[in-house]
Enzyme design. Structure first.
Site, PDB file in Angstrom:
ATOM      1  N   CYS A 137      14.458  11.133   5.970  1.00 24.31           N
ATOM      2  CA  CYS A 137      14.469  10.806   7.394  1.00 24.31           C
ATOM      3  C   CYS A 137      15.873  10.768   7.979  1.00 24.31           C
ATOM      4  O   CYS A 137      16.053  10.971   9.179  1.00 24.31           O
ATOM      5  CB  CYS A 137      13.763   9.459   7.627  1.00 24.31           C
ATOM      6  SG  CYS A 137      14.468   8.101   6.669  1.00 24.31           S
ATOM      7  N   GLU A 191      11.097  16.373  14.164  1.00 22.81           N
ATOM      8  CA  GLU A 191      11.424  16.219  12.752  1.00 22.81           C
ATOM      9  C   GLU A 191      10.569  17.172  11.920  1.00 22.81           C
ATOM     10  O   GLU A 191       9.345  17.102  11.939  1.00 22.81           O
ATOM     11  CB  GLU A 191      11.175  14.772  12.325  1.00 22.81           C
ATOM     12  CG  GLU A 191      11.617  14.466  10.910  1.00 22.81           C
ATOM     13  CD  GLU A 191      11.444  13.003  10.554  1.00 22.81           C
ATOM     14  OE1 GLU A 191      12.349  12.443   9.911  1.00 22.81           O
ATOM     15  OE2 GLU A 191      10.408  12.419  10.920  1.00 22.81           O
ATOM     16  N   LYS A 217       0.857  -1.186   0.000  1.00 26.25           N
ATOM     17  CA  LYS A 217       0.000   0.000   0.000  1.00 26.25           C
ATOM     18  C   LYS A 217       0.895   1.238   0.000  1.00 26.25           C
ATOM     19  O   LYS A 217       1.527   1.560   1.006  1.00 26.25           O
ATOM     20  CB  LYS A 217      -0.917   0.042   1.215  1.00 26.25           C
ATOM     21  CG  LYS A 217      -1.844   1.269   1.187  1.00 26.25           C
ATOM     22  CD  LYS A 217      -2.537   1.510   2.503  1.00 26.25           C
ATOM     23  CE  LYS A 217      -3.385   2.795   2.437  1.00 26.25           C
ATOM     24  NZ  LYS A 217      -2.537   4.015   2.204  1.00 26.25           N
ATOM     25  N   VAL A 262      -7.860   1.359   5.092  1.00 28.56           N
ATOM     26  CA  VAL A 262      -7.282   0.271   4.306  1.00 28.56           C
ATOM     27  C   VAL A 262      -5.947  -0.157   4.897  1.00 28.56           C
ATOM     28  O   VAL A 262      -5.653  -1.353   5.019  1.00 28.56           O
ATOM     29  CB  VAL A 262      -7.138   0.696   2.833  1.00 28.56           C
ATOM     30  CG1 VAL A 262      -6.316  -0.320   2.041  1.00 28.56           C
ATOM     31  CG2 VAL A 262      -8.516   0.860   2.207  1.00 28.56           C
ATOM     32  N   GLY A 263      -5.133   0.800   5.292  1.00 29.90           N
ATOM     33  CA  GLY A 263      -3.882   0.460   5.959  1.00 29.90           C
ATOM     34  C   GLY A 263      -4.120  -0.258   7.267  1.00 29.90           C
ATOM     35  O   GLY A 263      -3.405  -1.216   7.611  1.00 29.90           O
ATOM     36  N   GLU A 323      10.536   1.650  10.024  1.00 26.82           N
ATOM     37  CA  GLU A 323      11.595   2.612   9.714  1.00 26.82           C
ATOM     38  C   GLU A 323      10.950   3.981   9.845  1.00 26.82           C
ATOM     39  O   GLU A 323      10.142   4.389   9.011  1.00 26.82           O
ATOM     40  CB  GLU A 323      12.130   2.359   8.302  1.00 26.82           C
ATOM     41  CG  GLU A 323      13.523   2.934   8.073  1.00 26.82           C
ATOM     42  CD  GLU A 323      13.508   4.403   7.715  1.00 26.82           C
ATOM     43  OE1 GLU A 323      13.722   5.240   8.629  1.00 26.82           O
ATOM     44  OE2 GLU A 323      13.278   4.720   6.546  1.00 26.82           O
TER      45      GLU A 323
END
Length: 498
Positions: free
Chosen positions: A304, A402, A194, A231-232, A270
């Site tokens: 990242c 971040e 996905k 959906v995820g 990750e």
């Protein structure tokens, strides 16, 4: 809905695009017929539409992957895997210009970066994993010994882990899709991928090439595109899924860990980073600062592992700031289809406004040395100017969170111990860098930084055979290398009479 769409003026007219999903070996529309728009962040124009999957589409994809794992030879025939994955890599190389144009159009990624940060590394990762499928030692037998009153020669066997749900982000979409599916497929797993809704074609193109150019059995690779977060969630919670691998924000990673807990799936994450670049007092600033400031601006700071905290010795602080400023003054946001551009747009309006809000905060948490704000060179598109902020407290928000934009925060230090302490003062632990004239000493400093990857004097740590991942809240598990391949294998111990 037709599989390809009309060309947008921002894209080459020859670009091949795919709007359909891949489920059970077929390119299909969403069951509902719904679609969502794909928007070019450099122009804000709609460049096409993509199938918008719902729960029933995810269910079909998981079912196909489960059947393919349980009823085909994919998990046991390593030579088949090697051959099919090289077929896919061959097709990708043939269509590399199309793949690159898609990544530029939907992610705003400068074409100048494709060969070493987007398309090239993705294909290389696939070929490396394909070869490993047949060279990896799946079984090893131990010498005879006495154990529990028996004479035994144990066997340790590695077996494919099962069905993998892979969820990927938008910043390096094709490359990160490949870092998920290449080792998983090579290890004998079946996959439901996905992609992020901002960059769906970087995944659907993979499905198109797999269907049209390989002998991959139906259901081995499935690609589900959707604008719906449900959906995820369905992929992470379904008991038919054995492994979840996710790249994205730490906040989302935490939610995934909660979601997978009831089914106790193997989970690879990750996540984010707030990495530090330590410039030691003896470093060559003329070499270090262009590397640090330039990399933070690359692809609009949407990486990242970028070293977004600049730690300078107080004795060379102003000198370092001026060099960083000089570099950033020459890096201006531009058209990502221009081969001289290194800074394209950020990916969407939400990210655009988020970066601008951090820039405003930076004006109160530090001293602005250069830049910031929206680019006045573009009437449309999500372009922001690079920004250098000095005199930032190590605990400040812009030094801890971040930003995912071209923002570099500078922090002075007085002693090496203080620099190491500042670098390790983070909930993240993904990457970093150390610069110094004495390489052996710089490596010793690097060993003391609590991160999963770190560069000394700009030397690369990224490679197909070198593991990548983070400490602390930067993630769980590793990608790349033998370590990344083994994340998709289960371990079985067998007692055999001596």
């Amino acid at each position: 809905m037709d599989g390809t769409t009309e060309s947008d003026s921002h894209m080459n007219a020859l670009v091949l695009r795919e709007s359909r999903m891949l489920i059970n070996g077929q390119l299909v529309d969403a069951t509902s017929g719904r679609v969502f728009e794909n928007i070019d962040p450099a122009t804000e124009n709609v460049i096409g539409v993509t199938a918008d999957a719902a729960i029933e589409d995810a269910d079909a994809a998981i079912g196909a992957a489960r059947r393919a794992f349980d009823s085909t030879d994919w998990s046991t025939d390593a030579e088949l895997r090697r051959r099919v994955l090289h077929q896919l890599a061959d097709a990708m190389e043939k269509h590399a210009p199309d793949l690159g144009a898609v990544v530029t159009a939907e992610a705003g990624a400068p074409i100048a970066l494709h060969d070493h940060m987007q398309i090239g590394p993705g294909i290389s990762a696939l070929r490396w994993a394909a070869d490993l499928a047949t060279t990896y030692e799946y079984e090893r037998q131990f010498p005879a010994r006495s154990a529990l009153g028996t004479e035994t020669r144990p066997i340790v066997r590695k077996e494919s882990a099962g069905v993998v749900a892979a969820i990927t982000p938008w910043n390096y979409p094709f490359y990160l899709n490949m870092t998920k599916i290449a080792p998983a497929l090579a290890a004998g797993c079946t996959v439901v991928l996905k992609p992020a809704p901002d960059t769906p074609w970087s995944a659907t193109m993979i499905g198109k090439l797999a269907v049209e150019h390989t002998d991959m059995p139906a259901g081995v690779l499935n690609i589900v595109t959707s604008s719906d977060n449900a959906v995820g969630e369905a992929l992470t919670t379904d008991p038919r899924v054995d492994v979840v691998t996710f790249t994205g924000s730490t906040a989302t990673g935490r939610r995934i860990l909660t979601a997978v807990a009831p089914t106790v799936k193997r989970t690879l994450l990750e996540l984010g980073g707030k990495s530090a670049a330590i410039v030691l007092p003896d470093a060559d600033l003329q070499a270090a600062l262009p590397y640090i400031a330039g990399s933070v601006c690359s692809h609009a700071g949407q990486g990242c592992a970028l070293t977004t905290r600049l730690l300078l010795p107080r004795s060379r602080y102003e000198e370092g700031l001026q060099l960083a400023k000089t570099v950033m003054e020459h890096l201006v946001p531009g058209d990502p289809t221009d081969p001289t551009t290194l800074i394209g747009p950020v990916v969407n309006r939400t990210q655009f406004e988020r970066v601008l809000s951090y820039m405003e905060l930076g004006r109160t948490e530090g001293r602005v040395v250069f830049g910031g704000g929206r680019s006045n060179r573009h009437e449309r598109g999500f372009f922001v100017n690079p920004m250098l902020i000095a005199d930032v407290d190590p605990g400040a928000t812009i030094a801890q969170e971040e930003i995912f934009g071209p923002v570099l925060v500078a922090i002075p230090y007085d002693t090496e111990e203080q620099a190491i302490e500042i670098a390790n003062n983070s909930l993240y632990g993904l990457s970093g860098s150390v610069f110094g004239a004495d390489v052996a000493h710089a490596v010793d400093v690097a060993r003391r930084i609590r991160t999963g990857t770190i560069a000394v004097n700009g030397a690369a740590f990224m490679s197909d055979d070198v593991p990548f991942g983070g400490y602390r809240q930067s993630g769980l598990g590793r990608e790349h290398g033998i370590e990344g391949f083994e994340e998709f294998l289960e371990t079985k111990s067998i007692g055999v009479p001596a």
